[in-house]
Design a protein around this motif. Structure first.
Motif, PDB file in Angstrom:
ATOM      1  N   MET A 195     -28.140  57.733  38.553  1.00 17.71           N
ATOM      2  CA  MET A 195     -27.059  58.390  39.287  1.00 17.71           C
ATOM      3  C   MET A 195     -27.613  59.406  40.284  1.00 17.71           C
ATOM      4  O   MET A 195     -27.128  59.509  41.415  1.00 17.71           O
ATOM      5  N   HIS A 252     -25.218  52.752  32.887  1.00 17.34           N
ATOM      6  CA  HIS A 252     -25.778  51.650  33.658  1.00 17.34           C
ATOM      7  C   HIS A 252     -27.177  51.262  33.194  1.00 17.34           C
ATOM      8  O   HIS A 252     -27.591  50.116  33.368  1.00 17.34           O
ATOM      9  N   ILE A 277     -16.055  57.317  32.214  1.00 18.18           N
ATOM     10  CA  ILE A 277     -17.441  57.763  32.090  1.00 18.18           C
ATOM     11  C   ILE A 277     -17.875  57.784  30.627  1.00 18.18           C
ATOM     12  O   ILE A 277     -18.957  57.294  30.278  1.00 18.18           O
ATOM     13  N   ASN A 288     -24.970  51.742  42.869  1.00 17.73           N
ATOM     14  CA  ASN A 288     -24.255  52.159  44.075  1.00 17.73           C
ATOM     15  C   ASN A 288     -23.102  51.212  44.410  1.00 17.73           C
ATOM     16  O   ASN A 288     -22.083  51.633  44.964  1.00 17.73           O
ATOM     17  N   MET A 299     -17.633  55.538  38.143  1.00 22.37           N
ATOM     18  CA  MET A 299     -18.741  56.408  37.765  1.00 22.37           C
ATOM     19  C   MET A 299     -19.254  56.020  36.376  1.00 22.37           C
ATOM     20  O   MET A 299     -18.893  56.622  35.370  1.00 22.37           O
ATOM     21  N   SER A 300     -20.104  55.019  36.328  1.00 22.27           N
ATOM     22  CA  SER A 300     -20.630  54.529  35.056  1.00 22.27           C
ATOM     23  C   SER A 300     -21.817  55.377  34.614  1.00 22.27           C
ATOM     24  O   SER A 300     -22.786  55.546  35.358  1.00 22.27           O
ATOM     25  N   MET A 339     -20.415  52.490  41.978  1.00 21.66           N
ATOM     26  CA  MET A 339     -20.134  53.926  42.066  1.00 21.66           C
ATOM     27  C   MET A 339     -19.835  54.356  43.497  1.00 21.66           C
ATOM     28  O   MET A 339     -18.865  55.070  43.759  1.00 21.66           O
ATOM     29  N   ARG A 356     -10.660  51.974  45.459  1.00 21.24           N
ATOM     30  CA  ARG A 356     -11.269  53.298  45.295  1.00 21.24           C
ATOM     31  C   ARG A 356     -10.453  54.358  46.046  1.00 21.24           C
ATOM     32  O   ARG A 356     -10.260  55.471  45.548  1.00 21.24           O
TER      33      ARG A 356
END
Length: 315
Positions: free
Chosen positions: A251, A65, A118, A52, A61-62, A55, A195
């Motif tokens: 996620m 992880h 990603i 979090n 947006m990995s 992201m 971001r």
């Protein structure tokens, strides 16, 4: 806004109180399984909190992880296999290994954006998965059994269920506090600004890649810690923990609970893993039931569970 804030705080306080008092309930009721289940939940909640950070607050947006879960776990398992059982060595090595891997991934993947970011993080995680699968000395595809948990010189006994649970809970609360300090610092405000509007932040002189990379490494270290705890909890580590589906689970926990909120990932981890455990006891096709349930929550609960609580507080 005040009502929303109070509802969220009240729920967060209840969750923390429930987690703190859980061993007492387990002891009084004689239900040992619930303590085992929530130890696992707390460990994955820490991993979700770390995701979090990048992201929810950083907009990164990995999809790889879970690799840090495996790296932290294998650091503990390999050192134990080689006769080094001290937690004062295992845990720092787990953190350092995760940080180094995050540094390498971040330095390369943060040059890209969107779907390319990603896919690169996913590719690196799969590389780690296949490397672990090829470690024949350490079990390969079959995984590595850990015959003795980390030894902290008598300060804490990880073989004791209650002591180990409180260690995991302490790490989770410490991780939440660290994220809170980061996002409310000038560093965290820059990361959140990147971001929202990267071009403007760069125009006023902030080096975007450097800030994001530091944030990425911190998140990797936190997840590596959860990996070290997971290896001690299961007395086993395998490449499966690094597979891309586990990153997807993390996620879902973050999105389900509420991205960009401190306790959202914790609530998401609790709901997701409790549902998984409950439904798997009813039917072997539990995923077919849980999938639509999660989809409905995500579609109609904007901002996740935390977002729904906020709206109910305003009604």
């Amino acid at each position: 806004m005040t009502a929303s804030f109070n509802v969220r705080n009240a729920v967060a306080a209840l969750v923390v109180a429930g987690l703190v008092l859980l061993p007492l309930y387990s002891s009084l009721s004689g239900n040992i399984f619930i303590l085992t289940l929530f130890t696992r939940i707390v460990i994955f909640a820490l991993a979700a909190v770390s995701l979090n950070l990048i992201m929810g607050y950083g907009g990164m947006m990995s999809f790889g992880h879970a690799a840090y879960l495996g790296i932290g776990g294998y650091a503990v398992g390999i050192l134990a296999f080689e006769g080094i059982g001290s937690g004062f060595i295992q845990f720092p090595v787990a953190l350092a290994s995760s940080a180094l891997f995050a540094l390498v991934i971040g330095a390369l993947s943060l040059r890209t954006r969107g779907v390319y970011f990603i896919m690169i993080t996913l590719a690196f995680a799969q590389m780690a998965y296949y490397v672990a699968s090829g470690l024949a000395r350490y079990g390969g595809d079959d995984g590595l059994t850990i015959y003795k948990r980390s030894d902290f010189g008598g300060l804490i006994n990880l073989s004791g269920k209650v002591q180990f649970y409180y260690l995991c809970l302490f790490c989770l609360l410490g991780g939440i506090y660290l994220v809170w300090r980061i996002v409310n610092s000038r560093f965290g405000l820059v990361v959140q600004g990147l971001r929202s509007n990267e071009a403007r932040m760069q125009a006023i002189g902030f080096p975007a890649t450097r800030y994001r990379l530091v944030c990425f490494v911190i998140a990797g270290m936190m997840c590596g810690l959860s990996g070290a705890l997971l290896a001690n909890n299961t007395d086993f580590i395998s490449p499966a923990v690094m597979y891309w589906t586990r990153s997807g689970d993390l996620m879902v926990m973050v999105i389900l609970g509420g991205m960009g909120s401190l306790f959202g990932p914790v609530i998401g981890a609790i709901v997701y893993l409790v549902l998984e455990e409950f439904l798997s006891q009813i039917t072997e096709y539990w995923a077919l039931v849980m999938g639509p349930l999660l989809l409905l929550i995500v579609l109609f609960g904007r901002g996740g569970i935390i977002g729904m609580l906020g709206r109910s507080g305003r009604d």
